[in-house]
Design a protein around this motif. Structure first.
Motif, PDB file in Angstrom:
ATOM      1  N   SER A 174       0.841  -1.198   0.000  1.00 22.10           N
ATOM      2  CA  SER A 174       0.000   0.000   0.000  1.00 22.10           C
ATOM      3  C   SER A 174       0.879   1.252   0.000  1.00 22.10           C
ATOM      4  O   SER A 174       2.081   1.198   0.258  1.00 22.10           O
ATOM      5  CB  SER A 174      -0.893   0.011   1.247  1.00 22.10           C
ATOM      6  OG  SER A 174      -0.084   0.179   2.404  1.00 22.10           O
ATOM      7  N   ARG A 175       0.262   2.393  -0.262  1.00 17.76           N
ATOM      8  CA  ARG A 175       1.019   3.653  -0.222  1.00 17.76           C
ATOM      9  C   ARG A 175       1.589   3.893   1.167  1.00 17.76           C
ATOM     10  O   ARG A 175       2.732   4.334   1.306  1.00 17.76           O
ATOM     11  CB  ARG A 175       0.135   4.819  -0.629  1.00 17.76           C
ATOM     12  CG  ARG A 175      -0.173   4.813  -2.083  1.00 17.76           C
ATOM     13  CD  ARG A 175      -1.047   5.968  -2.465  1.00 17.76           C
ATOM     14  NE  ARG A 175      -1.477   5.762  -3.849  1.00 17.76           N
ATOM     15  CZ  ARG A 175      -1.759   6.719  -4.665  1.00 17.76           C
ATOM     16  NH1 ARG A 175      -1.685   7.951  -4.285  1.00 17.76           N
ATOM     17  NH2 ARG A 175      -2.133   6.446  -5.896  1.00 17.76           N
ATOM     18  N   ALA A 176       0.803   3.603   2.186  1.00 19.48           N
ATOM     19  CA  ALA A 176       1.297   3.784   3.557  1.00 19.48           C
ATOM     20  C   ALA A 176       2.465   2.841   3.835  1.00 19.48           C
ATOM     21  O   ALA A 176       3.456   3.235   4.460  1.00 19.48           O
ATOM     22  CB  ALA A 176       0.167   3.536   4.558  1.00 19.48           C
ATOM     23  N   GLY A 177       2.367   1.613   3.337  1.00 16.13           N
ATOM     24  CA  GLY A 177       3.463   0.659   3.509  1.00 16.13           C
ATOM     25  C   GLY A 177       4.716   1.118   2.789  1.00 16.13           C
ATOM     26  O   GLY A 177       5.829   1.036   3.317  1.00 16.13           O
ATOM     27  N   TYR A 178       4.543   1.636   1.569  1.00 16.53           N
ATOM     28  CA  TYR A 178       5.692   2.149   0.815  1.00 16.53           C
ATOM     29  C   TYR A 178       6.352   3.300   1.569  1.00 16.53           C
ATOM     30  O   TYR A 178       7.580   3.353   1.702  1.00 16.53           O
ATOM     31  CB  TYR A 178       5.262   2.603  -0.583  1.00 16.53           C
ATOM     32  CG  TYR A 178       6.268   3.513  -1.228  1.00 16.53           C
ATOM     33  CD1 TYR A 178       7.455   3.002  -1.733  1.00 16.53           C
ATOM     34  CD2 TYR A 178       6.055   4.887  -1.287  1.00 16.53           C
ATOM     35  CE1 TYR A 178       8.405   3.835  -2.301  1.00 16.53           C
ATOM     36  CE2 TYR A 178       7.001   5.717  -1.854  1.00 16.53           C
ATOM     37  CZ  TYR A 178       8.165   5.188  -2.345  1.00 16.53           C
ATOM     38  OH  TYR A 178       9.108   6.019  -2.894  1.00 16.53           O
ATOM     39  N   LEU A 179       5.542   4.254   2.059  1.00 18.95           N
ATOM     40  CA  LEU A 179       6.104   5.393   2.791  1.00 18.95           C
ATOM     41  C   LEU A 179       6.826   4.943   4.050  1.00 18.95           C
ATOM     42  O   LEU A 179       7.882   5.476   4.402  1.00 18.95           O
ATOM     43  CB  LEU A 179       5.007   6.402   3.123  1.00 18.95           C
ATOM     44  CG  LEU A 179       4.406   7.125   1.917  1.00 18.95           C
ATOM     45  CD1 LEU A 179       3.213   7.961   2.320  1.00 18.95           C
ATOM     46  CD2 LEU A 179       5.461   7.967   1.220  1.00 18.95           C
ATOM     47  N   ALA A 180       6.292   3.942   4.735  1.00 16.37           N
ATOM     48  CA  ALA A 180       6.966   3.418   5.928  1.00 16.37           C
ATOM     49  C   ALA A 180       8.297   2.787   5.552  1.00 16.37           C
ATOM     50  O   ALA A 180       9.321   3.021   6.224  1.00 16.37           O
ATOM     51  CB  ALA A 180       6.071   2.397   6.626  1.00 16.37           C
ATOM     52  N   PHE A 181       8.325   2.000   4.479  1.00 16.34           N
ATOM     53  CA  PHE A 181       9.590   1.413   4.006  1.00 16.34           C
ATOM     54  C   PHE A 181      10.583   2.524   3.646  1.00 16.34           C
ATOM     55  O   PHE A 181      11.753   2.478   3.995  1.00 16.34           O
ATOM     56  CB  PHE A 181       9.378   0.541   2.766  1.00 16.34           C
ATOM     57  CG  PHE A 181       8.870  -0.832   3.049  1.00 16.34           C
ATOM     58  CD1 PHE A 181       9.481  -1.656   3.992  1.00 16.34           C
ATOM     59  CD2 PHE A 181       7.786  -1.334   2.344  1.00 16.34           C
ATOM     60  CE1 PHE A 181       9.018  -2.930   4.224  1.00 16.34           C
ATOM     61  CE2 PHE A 181       7.316  -2.608   2.575  1.00 16.34           C
ATOM     62  CZ  PHE A 181       7.927  -3.407   3.522  1.00 16.34           C
ATOM     63  N   ASP A 182      10.103   3.528   2.922  1.00 12.63           N
ATOM     64  CA  ASP A 182      10.967   4.604   2.435  1.00 12.63           C
ATOM     65  C   ASP A 182      11.590   5.393   3.583  1.00 12.63           C
ATOM     66  O   ASP A 182      12.750   5.786   3.522  1.00 12.63           O
ATOM     67  CB  ASP A 182      10.170   5.534   1.517  1.00 12.63           C
ATOM     68  CG  ASP A 182      11.054   6.461   0.718  1.00 12.63           C
ATOM     69  OD1 ASP A 182      12.184   6.068   0.372  1.00 12.63           O
ATOM     70  OD2 ASP A 182      10.605   7.592   0.421  1.00 12.63           O
ATOM     71  N   GLN A 183      10.823   5.619   4.642  1.00 10.31           N
ATOM     72  CA  GLN A 183      11.337   6.390   5.783  1.00 10.31           C
ATOM     73  C   GLN A 183      12.317   5.592   6.628  1.00 10.31           C
ATOM     74  O   GLN A 183      13.213   6.157   7.236  1.00 10.31           O
ATOM     75  CB  GLN A 183      10.180   6.867   6.667  1.00 10.31           C
ATOM     76  CG  GLN A 183       9.363   7.954   6.010  1.00 10.31           C
ATOM     77  CD  GLN A 183       8.138   8.321   6.823  1.00 10.31           C
ATOM     78  OE1 GLN A 183       7.872   7.734   7.872  1.00 10.31           O
ATOM     79  NE2 GLN A 183       7.388   9.297   6.338  1.00 10.31           N
TER      80      GLN A 183
END
Length: 148
Positions: free
Chosen positions: A75-84
């Motif tokens: 998900s977008r939230a999962g991607y952002l968490a990975f990215d951070q």
């Protein structure tokens, strides 16, 4: 061995129908085998045409209770968490695909397009032949859409 070959040739001459079917079956089998190997070689055996293909990974999640083998992307939230929280990987990118209408002048045409983050194209070794690739400011919330 020479006698066996002569005997085989004489036998094949006596039954031309059988000989024709045998030759066609062999030709078909050899052709099919060569084609399958060429496809396998191109798809599975040859490495991807990206820099460091052994360092690329695809991330997806299983969907319990929906069905066996059903998978979803992150998900977008999962991607952002990975990215951070990047610590062990050098870069992460995301994309989603869909059909869009491309309008130019009085005409419009349906095209298959992908919405990507700024990291994905450099990660895959893409370079712009003209213009530029997507930059970080292009993927921020509220930024004007950019087409490459």
């Amino acid at each position: 061995m020479l006698n066996d070959i002569r005997h085989a040739i004489r036998s094949l001459r006596k039954s031309p129908g059988f000989t024709l079917i045998s030759v066609l079956t062999l030709a078909l089998g050899i052709g099919a085998t060569a084609t399958i190997f060429a496809l396998l070689d191109a798809i599975v055996l040859n490495p991807l045409k990206y820099p460091d293909p052994d360092r690329l990974a695809w991330v997806e999640s299983s969907v319990p209770g929906v069905g066996e083998g059903v998978r979803w992307g992150v998900s977008r939230a999962g991607y952002l968490a990975f990215d951070q929280d990047l610590r062990t990987i050098s870069s992460i990118g995301a994309y989603s695909t869909g059909d869009l209408a491309l309008a130019y002048g009085d005409k419009a045409e349906g095209v298959r397009a992908a919405s990507v983050t700024h990291q994905i194209l450099p990660m895959l070794g893409a370079r712009a032949a003209l213009g530029r690739l997507i930059e970080e400011q292009d993927t921020r919330v509220g930024a004007e859409p950019v087409v490459v």
